[in-house]
Design a protein around this motif. Structure first.
Motif, PDB file in Angstrom:
ATOM      1  N   GLY A   6       0.817  -1.203   0.000  1.00  0.00           N
ATOM      2  CA  GLY A   6       0.000   0.000   0.000  1.00  0.00           C
ATOM      3  C   GLY A   6       0.849   1.250   0.000  1.00  0.00           C
ATOM      4  N   PHE A   7       1.940   1.233   0.742  1.00  0.00           N
ATOM      5  CA  PHE A   7       2.881   2.351   0.793  1.00  0.00           C
ATOM      6  C   PHE A   7       3.403   2.688  -0.605  1.00  0.00           C
ATOM      7  CE2 PHE A   7       7.315   3.745   1.132  1.00  0.00           C
ATOM      8  CZ  PHE A   7       7.238   4.791   2.032  1.00  0.00           C
ATOM      9  N   LEU A   8       3.834   1.676  -1.338  1.00  0.00           N
ATOM     10  CA  LEU A   8       4.430   1.908  -2.654  1.00  0.00           C
ATOM     11  C   LEU A   8       3.382   2.241  -3.715  1.00  0.00           C
ATOM     12  CD1 LEU A   8       7.104  -0.951  -2.647  1.00  0.00           C
ATOM     13  CD2 LEU A   8       7.503   1.505  -2.383  1.00  0.00           C
ATOM     14  N   ILE A   9       2.280   1.505  -3.726  1.00  0.00           N
ATOM     15  CA  ILE A   9       1.269   1.694  -4.770  1.00  0.00           C
ATOM     16  C   ILE A   9       0.617   3.070  -4.658  1.00  0.00           C
ATOM     17  CG2 ILE A   9      -0.989   0.923  -5.576  1.00  0.00           C
ATOM     18  CD1 ILE A   9       1.330  -0.781  -6.544  1.00  0.00           C
ATOM     19  N   ILE A  10       0.202   3.452  -3.463  1.00  0.00           N
ATOM     20  CA  ILE A  10      -0.453   4.754  -3.301  1.00  0.00           C
ATOM     21  C   ILE A  10       0.550   5.879  -3.528  1.00  0.00           C
ATOM     22  CG2 ILE A  10      -1.587   6.265  -1.607  1.00  0.00           C
ATOM     23  CD1 ILE A  10      -3.064   3.817  -0.580  1.00  0.00           C
ATOM     24  N   ARG A  11       1.799   5.667  -3.149  1.00  0.00           N
ATOM     25  CA  ARG A  11       2.849   6.649  -3.435  1.00  0.00           C
ATOM     26  C   ARG A  11       2.994   6.870  -4.939  1.00  0.00           C
ATOM     27  NH1 ARG A  11       8.528   5.767  -4.266  1.00  0.00           N
ATOM     28  NH2 ARG A  11       9.772   7.632  -3.768  1.00  0.00           N
ATOM     29  N   ILE A  12       2.991   5.778  -5.695  1.00  0.00           N
ATOM     30  CA  ILE A  12       3.116   5.876  -7.159  1.00  0.00           C
ATOM     31  C   ILE A  12       1.915   6.590  -7.763  1.00  0.00           C
ATOM     32  CG2 ILE A  12       3.118   4.506  -9.280  1.00  0.00           C
ATOM     33  CD1 ILE A  12       4.815   2.427  -7.744  1.00  0.00           C
ATOM     34  N   ILE A  13       0.720   6.196  -7.329  1.00  0.00           N
ATOM     35  CA  ILE A  13      -0.498   6.800  -7.883  1.00  0.00           C
ATOM     36  C   ILE A  13      -0.552   8.291  -7.561  1.00  0.00           C
ATOM     37  CG2 ILE A  13      -3.016   6.860  -7.725  1.00  0.00           C
ATOM     38  CD1 ILE A  13      -2.980   3.845  -7.302  1.00  0.00           C
ATOM     39  N   TYR A  14      -0.256   8.651  -6.321  1.00  0.00           N
ATOM     40  CA  TYR A  14      -0.331  10.054  -5.916  1.00  0.00           C
ATOM     41  C   TYR A  14       0.696  10.893  -6.671  1.00  0.00           C
ATOM     42  CZ  TYR A  14      -0.601  14.178  -2.942  1.00  0.00           C
ATOM     43  OH  TYR A  14      -0.767  15.460  -2.483  1.00  0.00           O
ATOM     44  N   SER A  15       1.894  10.368  -6.842  1.00  0.00           N
ATOM     45  CA  SER A  15       2.920  11.081  -7.600  1.00  0.00           C
ATOM     46  C   SER A  15       2.469  11.326  -9.038  1.00  0.00           C
ATOM     47  CB  SER A  15       4.226  10.281  -7.586  1.00  0.00           C
ATOM     48  OG  SER A  15       5.213  10.899  -8.376  1.00  0.00           O
ATOM     49  N   ALA A  16       1.834  10.309  -9.629  1.00  0.00           N
ATOM     50  CA  ALA A  16       1.328  10.473 -10.998  1.00  0.00           C
ATOM     51  C   ALA A  16       0.191  11.490 -11.048  1.00  0.00           C
ATOM     52  CB  ALA A  16       0.861   9.128 -11.535  1.00  0.00           C
TER      53      ALA A  16
END
Length: 355
Positions: free
Chosen positions: A56-66
């Motif tokens: 969750g840490f990595l996936i939401i980080r990626i989505i939010y950055s995009a």
């Protein structure tokens, strides 16, 4: 995005904890020597829970950055997830059904398939292996897929949710959803959420930690070195003692969620320059998905071998236990390496086209 250190070795450590959790259980069930007394041999589920927080840490980080770059595409997100997860997942699904329905009967090894074949295949194919595993106990090779199902279900939820929310509201909405779901999860009437291990709050909380770091809300944790040291020590105690095993399920889940979130943040962002640069350890982390997926196959192979050797009494109990561990890890890593290099890498190259 900026590369975060230490997460690849952490993946390997967590996968290893799952292996040493399953190994003595199968040995005990088959009448082979085993050791299960130390708490660390009973933390397999907790290792998976930390995997969830990390995911969750990595996936939401990626989505939010995009989203901040106005570059988030649900289509590309799902294509990347499909290319990363599905090839190996469906390979293990196919092998699992082949193993329990054809190989074991052929070898005259008793195993009861207490479910309709079509129903079992449907549950596994359509992202419900956690339901399949809990209802029917279809065998370790298929049961271990439950956690992949939880991640797949999370992806189905999180991508549309974050796509629809304006950037300034993402953190607030995630916090509301996480708290609300945590409460609902522990209401008795929603028992099936616990029954099928639908612990999405772990994944959502990992995302909350990522966003708090992105918004510079966790800088207070970085001012003194004693904070990351304390978090690491508490996490080690969590896995090596029983002090965090509360009778209250609510308190247990709340403590686990917060501690694991803080630990992920510590190793990624608050490590004060301490990073694991060992090339082999980092590679083991890269192939940790395969290690997790193949370890039950390797374990069954090793246990079968030692059952055949048991009448000859070649080794004492201690040597047998050590050999089973060494061979299981060696075969698992070998299988994961071959899979990563000659199978998964093809799809990972395609995945890069959809960044």
């Amino acid at each position: 995005m900026k590369y975060l250190p230490n997460l690849d070795p952490l993946r390997f450590i967590l996968a290893s904890l799952v292996i040493i959790y399953h190994l003595p259980q199968l040995c005990r069930n088959q009448g082979l020597p085993y050791y299960l007394d130390a708490p660390i041999f009973n933390r397999g589920n907790e290792a998976v829970y930390m995997f969830f927080v990390l995911s969750g840490f990595l996936i939401i980080r990626i989505i939010y950055s995009a989203k901040l770059r106005h570059a988030f595409s649900i289509r590309n997100f799902y294509i990347r997830r499909v290319l990363r997860i599905f090839p190996l997942y469906y390979l293990i699904v196919a092998f699992g059904f082949l193993f329990y329905w054809i190989v074991l009967p052929f070898l005259n090894i008793p195993f009861e398939n207490n479910y309709n074949f079509v129903e079992g295949v449907s549950l596994a194919i359509f992202f419900l292996p956690n339901v399949f595993a809990e209802l029917y106990k279809p065998g370790g090779i298929l049961e271990v897929l439950w956690s992949i199902g939880i991640e797949e279900q999370f992806y189905i939820i999180v991508a549309p949710l974050l796509f629809l929310i304006r950037n300034k509201w993402v953190l607030a909405v995630l916090m509301f959803v996480t708290i609300a779901y945590f409460i609902v999860f522990h209401i008795e009437q929603f028992f099936y959420l616990k029954q099928f291990y639908m612990v999405y709050f772990f994944l959502f909380f990992g995302g909350i930690i990522a966003l708090l770091e992105e918004k510079k809300k966790l800088e207070f944790l970085k001012t003194r070195k004693v904070v990351p040291v304390l978090i690491v020590v508490l996490t080690l105690l969590y896995f090596t003692t029983t002090i965090f095993l509360f009778n209250s399920r609510v308190l247990y889940n709340l403590t686990t969620t917060i501690l694991f979130g803080m630990f992920i943040h510590t190793v990624a962002h608050n490590n004060h320059g301490i990073t694991v640069r060992h090339k082999f350890l980092n590679y083991l982390g890269q192939i940790s998905y395969g290690i997790y997926m193949f370890h039950v196959i390797a374990l069954n192979t090793v246990v079968f071998l030692f059952l055949k050797l048991k009448p000859y009494q070649l080794f004492n109990d201690l040597v047998t236990i050590i050999l089973i561990y060494v061979l299981t890890f060696a075969i698992t890593i070998l299988m994961a390496h071959i899979s990563y290099k000659y199978f998964e890498s093809y799809f990972l190259k395609l995945k890069n086209k959809f960044r």
